[in-house]
Design an enzyme around this catalytic site. Structure first.
Site, short mmCIF file in Angstrom:
data_model
loop_
_atom_site.label_atom_id
_atom_site.label_comp_id
_atom_site.label_asym_id
_atom_site.label_seq_id
_atom_site.Cartn_x
_atom_site.Cartn_y
_atom_site.Cartn_z
CB SER A 26 -0.86 -0.02 1.19
OG SER A 26 -0.12 -0.12 2.48
CD GLU A 28 1.11 7.85 4.98
OE1 GLU A 28 0.86 6.85 5.57
OE2 GLU A 28 1.54 8.99 5.43
CB ALA A 62 -2.73 20.31 11.94
NE ARG A 118 -3.46 12.06 20.17
CZ ARG A 118 -2.30 12.40 20.99
NH1 ARG A 118 -2.25 11.85 22.31
NH2 ARG A 118 -1.34 12.95 20.57
N GLY A 119 -4.33 11.98 15.94
CA GLY A 119 -3.63 13.21 15.64
C GLY A 119 -2.77 14.02 16.66
CG ASP A 120 1.27 14.73 16.05
OD1 ASP A 120 1.28 13.78 16.72
OD2 ASP A 120 1.81 14.70 14.74
CG PHE A 223 9.91 14.21 9.35
CD1 PHE A 223 8.51 14.85 9.58
CD2 PHE A 223 10.32 14.48 8.06
CE1 PHE A 223 7.84 15.39 8.63
CE2 PHE A 223 9.60 15.09 6.96
CZ PHE A 223 8.27 15.50 7.23
CG HIS A 273 1.77 2.06 4.61
ND1 HIS A 273 0.35 2.20 3.65
CD2 HIS A 273 1.97 3.14 4.75
CE1 HIS A 273 0.08 3.32 3.92
NE2 HIS A 273 0.96 4.15 4.41
NE ARG A 279 9.85 12.85 -6.26
CZ ARG A 279 10.03 13.81 -7.10
NH1 ARG A 279 10.07 15.16 -6.51
NH2 ARG A 279 10.76 13.70 -8.09
C1 LIG Z 1 0.65 5.24 9.77
C2 LIG Z 1 0.58 6.58 10.45
C3 LIG Z 1 -0.13 7.35 9.86
C4 LIG Z 1 -0.39 8.56 10.25
N1 LIG Z 1 -1.27 9.63 9.57
C5 LIG Z 1 -1.33 11.01 10.01
C6 LIG Z 1 -2.23 11.65 9.37
O1 LIG Z 1 -2.75 11.70 8.40
N2 LIG Z 1 -2.44 12.97 10.06
C7 LIG Z 1 -2.03 13.20 11.07
O2 LIG Z 1 -2.29 14.46 11.77
N3 LIG Z 1 -1.15 12.53 11.58
C8 LIG Z 1 -0.72 11.18 11.50
N4 LIG Z 1 0.05 10.67 12.17
C9 LIG Z 1 0.66 10.64 13.30
C10 LIG Z 1 -0.48 10.61 14.66
O3 LIG Z 1 -1.53 11.34 14.57
C11 LIG Z 1 0.23 10.90 15.79
O4 LIG Z 1 1.53 10.11 16.22
C12 LIG Z 1 -0.39 11.14 17.36
O5 LIG Z 1 0.26 11.79 18.16
C13 LIG Z 1 -0.96 9.93 17.67
O6 LIG Z 1 -2.09 9.30 16.89
P1 LIG Z 1 -2.58 7.90 17.42
O7 LIG Z 1 -3.65 7.55 16.50
O8 LIG Z 1 -1.59 6.81 17.23
O9 LIG Z 1 -3.17 8.06 18.99
P2 LIG Z 1 -3.36 7.14 20.06
O10 LIG Z 1 -3.58 5.73 19.63
O11 LIG Z 1 -4.64 7.77 20.60
O12 LIG Z 1 -2.24 7.20 21.14
C14 LIG Z 1 -1.52 8.51 21.50
C15 LIG Z 1 -0.87 8.49 22.49
O13 LIG Z 1 -1.95 8.30 23.75
C16 LIG Z 1 -1.69 7.03 24.28
N5 LIG Z 1 -2.87 6.48 24.73
C17 LIG Z 1 -3.67 6.00 23.65
N6 LIG Z 1 -4.73 5.39 24.25
C18 LIG Z 1 -4.54 5.68 25.59
C19 LIG Z 1 -5.56 5.49 26.78
N7 LIG Z 1 -6.76 4.97 26.90
N8 LIG Z 1 -5.07 6.02 28.09
C20 LIG Z 1 -3.89 6.62 28.22
N9 LIG Z 1 -3.04 6.82 27.00
C21 LIG Z 1 -3.34 6.38 25.80
C22 LIG Z 1 -0.77 6.43 23.52
O14 LIG Z 1 0.16 5.55 24.35
C23 LIG Z 1 0.09 7.36 22.84
O15 LIG Z 1 1.08 7.77 23.46
C24 LIG Z 1 0.16 9.16 11.32
C25 LIG Z 1 0.91 8.18 12.17
C26 LIG Z 1 1.03 6.92 11.79
C27 LIG Z 1 2.04 6.21 12.44
#
Ligand SMILES: Cc1cc2nc3c(=O)[nH]c(=O)nc-3n(C[C@H](O)[C@H](O)[C@H](O)COP(=O)(O)OP(=O)(O)OC[C@H]3O[C@@H](n4cnc5c(N)ncnc54)[C@H](O)[C@@H]3O)c2cc1C
Length: 299
Positions: A26, A28, A62, A118-120, A223, A273, A279
């Site tokens: 896949s 991205e 964002a 979740r997002g950053d 990064f 992935h 590119r």
């Molecule tokens: C393949 C991939 C694609 C991505 N694409 C994008 C994108 O398109 N746009 C973008 O903005 N960002 C993207 N990101 C980055 C991502 O949004 C960030 O890494 C973000 O900070 C965390 O998102 P997450 O979905 O992993 O969050 P989560 O799974 O919610 O985790 C976030 C943090 O919270 C902690 N946590 C989770 N659940 C709990 C809980 N119940 N209690 C306490 N702590 C908890 C986790 O340990 C982790 O430290 C991508 C990352 C990856 C790996």
């Protein structure tokens, strides 16, 4: 040359294309923000589409304007290709109503698979009490979407511990995610250990390695640090002195990523992935190495 040396050379040169062709790839992409980047994106999609990727994903930004660009790229992929587009979707600063609208809109467009994140946390903001697992559960309650989530072999930077991060991944899978794509990494052992730990804790979902072919080492450093991705010393040494030599960097980037995918393939990885950065060149070469060729995958 001794017999054992010959067989070692053969092993090293073993053509992965000769192995059973049961791989899924896949790709991205990110939404372009200029005419030139738009052209680059589309020439890459045109080049890569013949490799029959299982899906192509499009990142989500964002702010609102980047988000609209994601929807636009997804719609265009639907209109112009037979590829399966997978939009990324974040939930950190969006209300439930907005998420509901997006979910319905995607479903009506024919989207059946979403990468839920979740997002950053925006700089200076307090960390909201929302996690990707909430988005997974929400999307699953709205429509029968297939859901992919993010995973972190070297631990998410905000996680309290490696174990709590692993539990967070398990919760996402328990909420309905069917697979996870990892953050990019260079330490293949770290990925393999992580995959083992996922299995130990009972995560049955596929943990798909996210492969980032590197061509710009300085950008990578910017990064990687904040994402808690370790950049090994050997990588630093390989790119040393090449800041002004993009052609050599391109060759090295290909060679490093090819070594990684060969190792992963031999460790039984069947799904890859690729973070293409819009590119096509390196991703195409990596697929070719893996035996993923145009019009040769029967699905
Ligand atoms: C393949 C991939 C694609 C991505 N694409 C994008 C994108 O398109 N746009 C973008 O903005 N960002 C993207 N990101 C980055 C991502 O949004 C960030 O890494 C973000 O900070 C965390 O998102 P997450 O979905 O992993 O969050 P989560 O799974 O919610 O985790 C976030 C943090 O919270 C902690 N946590 C989770 N659940 C709990 C809980 N119940 N209690 C306490 N702590 C908890 C986790 O340990 C982790 O430290 C991508 C990352 C990856 C790996």
């Amino acid at each position: 040359m001794s017999l054992s040396a010959v067989s070692q050379v053969e092993l090293l040169n073993q053509n992965l294309a000769d192995l059973p062709n049961d791989l899924n790839v896949s790709f991205e992409f990110f939404p372009p923000n200029s005419e030139k980047m738009y052209e680059t994106l589309w020439s890459s999609i045109e080049r890569l589409k013949g490799l029959n990727p299982k899906f192509v994903s499009v990142t989500y930004g964002a702010n609102a304007s980047t988000r609209d660009r994601t929807h636009k790229v997804i719609q265009e992929i639907i209109n112009k290709t037979t590829l399966t587009p997978v939009p990324h979707l974040t939930c950190i600063d969006v209300d439930r109503g907005e998420l509901l609208d997006i979910a319905h809109q995607y479903w009506d467009m024919g989207i059946r698979h979403i990468l839920a994140l979740r997002g950053d946390v925006p700089e200076g903001q307090v960390k909201p009490d929302i996690h990707a697992e909430d988005l997974v559960a929400f999307l699953r309650s709205v429509h029968d979407f297939e859901i992919t989530v993010a995973a972190y072999p070297e631990v998410h930077p905000e996680a309290k511990s490696a174990q709590s991060d692993l539990i967070a991944l398990k919760r996402k899978v328990d909420a309905g995610a069917s697979q996870a794509i990892t953050q990019f990494f260079f330490d293949v052992d770290a990925y393999l250990r992580f995959r083992d730990r996922c299995a130990t804790i009972g995560i049955e979902a596929e943990i798909i390695p996210g492969i980032l072919p590197v061509t710009n080492y300085q950008t990578l450093l910017k990064f990687a640090g904040p994402q808690n991705v370790k950049v090994p010393h050997w990588l630093h040494k390989r790119f040393e002195g090449l800041d002004h030599d993009p052609a050599t960097r391109q060759l090295l980037g290909a060679s490093i990523a090819i070594d990684m995918v060969r190792l992963l393939r031999k460790e039984g990885v069947r799904d890859f992935h690729f973070y293409t950065l819009n590119r096509s060149e390196l991703t195409y070469a990596l697929c070719h190495t893996l035996g993923v060729r145009e019009n040769c995958i029967e699905k």
